[in-house]
Design an enzyme around this catalytic site. Structure first.
Site, PDB file in Angstrom:
ATOM      1  CE1 TYR A  14      64.420   1.466  45.490  1.00 40.09           C
ATOM      2  CE2 TYR A  14      66.674   2.308  45.657  1.00 40.09           C
ATOM      3  CZ  TYR A  14      65.508   1.595  46.096  1.00 40.09           C
ATOM      4  OH  TYR A  14      65.479   1.187  47.716  1.00 40.09           O
ATOM      5  CB  VAL A 162      58.271   5.784  38.125  1.00 41.98           C
ATOM      6  CG1 VAL A 162      57.985   5.686  36.581  1.00 41.98           C
ATOM      7  CG2 VAL A 162      59.765   5.887  38.317  1.00 41.98           C
ATOM      8  CE  LYS A 213      62.886  13.392  37.997  1.00 47.91           C
ATOM      9  NZ  LYS A 213      61.906  12.433  38.406  1.00 47.91           N
ATOM     10  CG  ASN A 217      60.933  15.697  41.428  1.00 48.88           C
ATOM     11  OD1 ASN A 217      59.775  15.004  41.587  1.00 48.88           O
ATOM     12  ND2 ASN A 217      61.892  15.092  40.899  1.00 48.88           N
ATOM     13  CB  CYS A 267      62.945  12.591  43.112  1.00 52.26           C
ATOM     14  SG  CYS A 267      63.324  11.349  42.176  1.00 52.26           S
TER      15      CYS A 267
END
Length: 415
Positions: A14, A162, A213, A217, A267
């Site tokens: 992805y 994204v 990152k 999340n 994620c």
């Protein structure tokens, strides 16, 4: 010019495939690598194996231009981008075997001046792990720890940020973070991403970029957990959670999210565990949020099971609305709706009719079970219970036809 250098993207999922396409669209010579030969063949024929708006057209453009070609092994390049999976194991710790294998596959090919970038979401320290592995296997190369520009190769981390369904847009529009093992590495990585990124590119060190990152999340996971916990409390107290959240959000500094049936995707459902793994003593709220969201899925399953057992005569048919991990996408990865449907099929003798407008064939996980895919509205005519799990846009008009039925709405379709 760096745009004419060769780029090798390892992992065509992805993130890897759209990233390869974006670089190719700017004139780079891109080699995409995947260990799945079927994926390689599909991509070389111009057919993406993932469903993402805008991808198929741009993929075909770049395959036809000769700027992009897929292989089953790395090709000698100037830049290597690693975008392979980093799943969690049963112990909730990261499985870095795909990263390790990717590094091993490029080790013989690396030469003076190469840039190696990890994009895979990873625990803090994974980029340094790559550095150490390369230093051990390639002692002929100078891989410096101190911050100067005299290293033979440059190593950095650049996470994606994204949204599925908007990947092709957001890859270029969103800001990016790049973190090198030295400041010189960060600058090299920033120069590379400026090829197609219109958003601002922020430089930091690799450990900070990795944690950034995971923090993004985990922040979202915690906010979802609050909404999901409130929804279960409202159920106990016989309070309409939609009305409660609507009123609470009238406060100028309150913005409670909508509750759902859990958290899915590759994620948010996984990344917080990497922080817990790195510092289990301190990551208390992060761990608890993960547990709340995981338990919400089990809670929904038990509510449906209880409704089945309460209805007389025996329930024979259930209509389930939605399988994807979030609204308006076809992505089933880590989907709580999938988990609920599968458990119902395995643990009851009812017939289950699924409606998932973003897919056209039933997932292999349901093979041999009493469960069917039928996106026609009349598939629910004879259902004893309709269960709304995912808030797809197609369902808003559809569910109005069945408001007279026994509907369990876990995603706010009836709000």
């Amino acid at each position: 010019m760096i745009t004419k250098k060769k780029i090798c993207v390892i992992g065509l999922g992805y993130i890897g495939l759209p990233t390869a396409v974006m670089f190719a669209s700017k004139g780079c010579n891109v080699s995409g690598v995947d260990i799945n030969s079927e994926v390689v063949n599909l991509i070389n024929s111009g057919t993406p194996h993932i469903d993402e708006p805008g991808l198929i057209l741009e993929l075909n453009n770049q395959i036809n231009s000769g700027n992009l070609k897929a292989f089953d092994r790395p090709i000698e390049s100037d830049v290597y981008i690693i975008a392979v999976p980093t799943p969690i194991g049963s112990d909730f710790k990261a499985d870095l075997s795909y990263v390790d294998k990717a590094v091993e596959s490029i080790t013989p090919l690396i030469k003076l001046g190469n840039l190696i970038i990890l994009e895979s979401t990873s625990p803090v320290g994974t980029t340094l792990r790559i550095r150490d592995a390369l230093a051990k296997k390639r002692p002929d190369l100078k891989i410096l720890i101190e911050d100067n520009s005299n290293a033979d190769i440059n190593i950095a981390y650049c996470p994606e940020r994204v949204l599925p369904g908007r990947i092709m847009e957001e890859l270029s529009l969103n800001d990016r973070i790049v973190g090198g093992i030295t400041n010189a590495c960060s600058k090299k990585a920033k120069e590379l991403y400026k090829i197609f990124v219109d958003g601002e590119i922020h430089i930091t060190d690799s450990k900070t970029a990795e944690l950034a990152k995971l923090t993004e999340n985990s922040y979202r996971d915690i906010n979802i957990a609050f909404a999901n916990e409130i929804s279960m409390i409202c159920d106990d107290l016989k309070i309409n959670v939609t009305e409660l959240i609507r009123l609470s959000n009238k406060h100028p500094r309150v913005k409670i999210l909508e509750p759902g049936v859990g958290v899915g995707g590759h994620c948010i459902a996984i990344d917080p565990w990497f922080i817990v793994e790195s510092d289990p003593t301190r990551a208390k709220i992060i761990k608890l949020a993960r547990e709340v969201n995981h338990n919400k899925t089990e809670w929904v399953y038990k509510k449906i099971l209880n409704e089945i057992n309460n209805i007389k005569p025996k329930v024979l048919r259930i209509g389930i609305m939605g399988l994807a991990f979030k609204p308006n996408v076809a992505d089933l990865r880590e989907s709580p709706a999938m988990e609920i449907a599968l458990k119902l099929a395995l643990n009851t003798d009812v017939t289950i009719i699924l409606s998932e407008p973003n897919i056209n064939k039933i997932p292999t996980e349901f093979a041999g079970l009493n469960i069917y895919l039928d996106n026609r509205e009349n598939a629910f005519e004879d259902a004893d219970i309709i269960v709304a799990l995912v808030r797809h846009k197609e369902f808003f008009s559809m569910i109005k036809r069945y408001e007279y039925k026994n509907i369990l709405d876990f995603c706010g379709l009836l709000m």
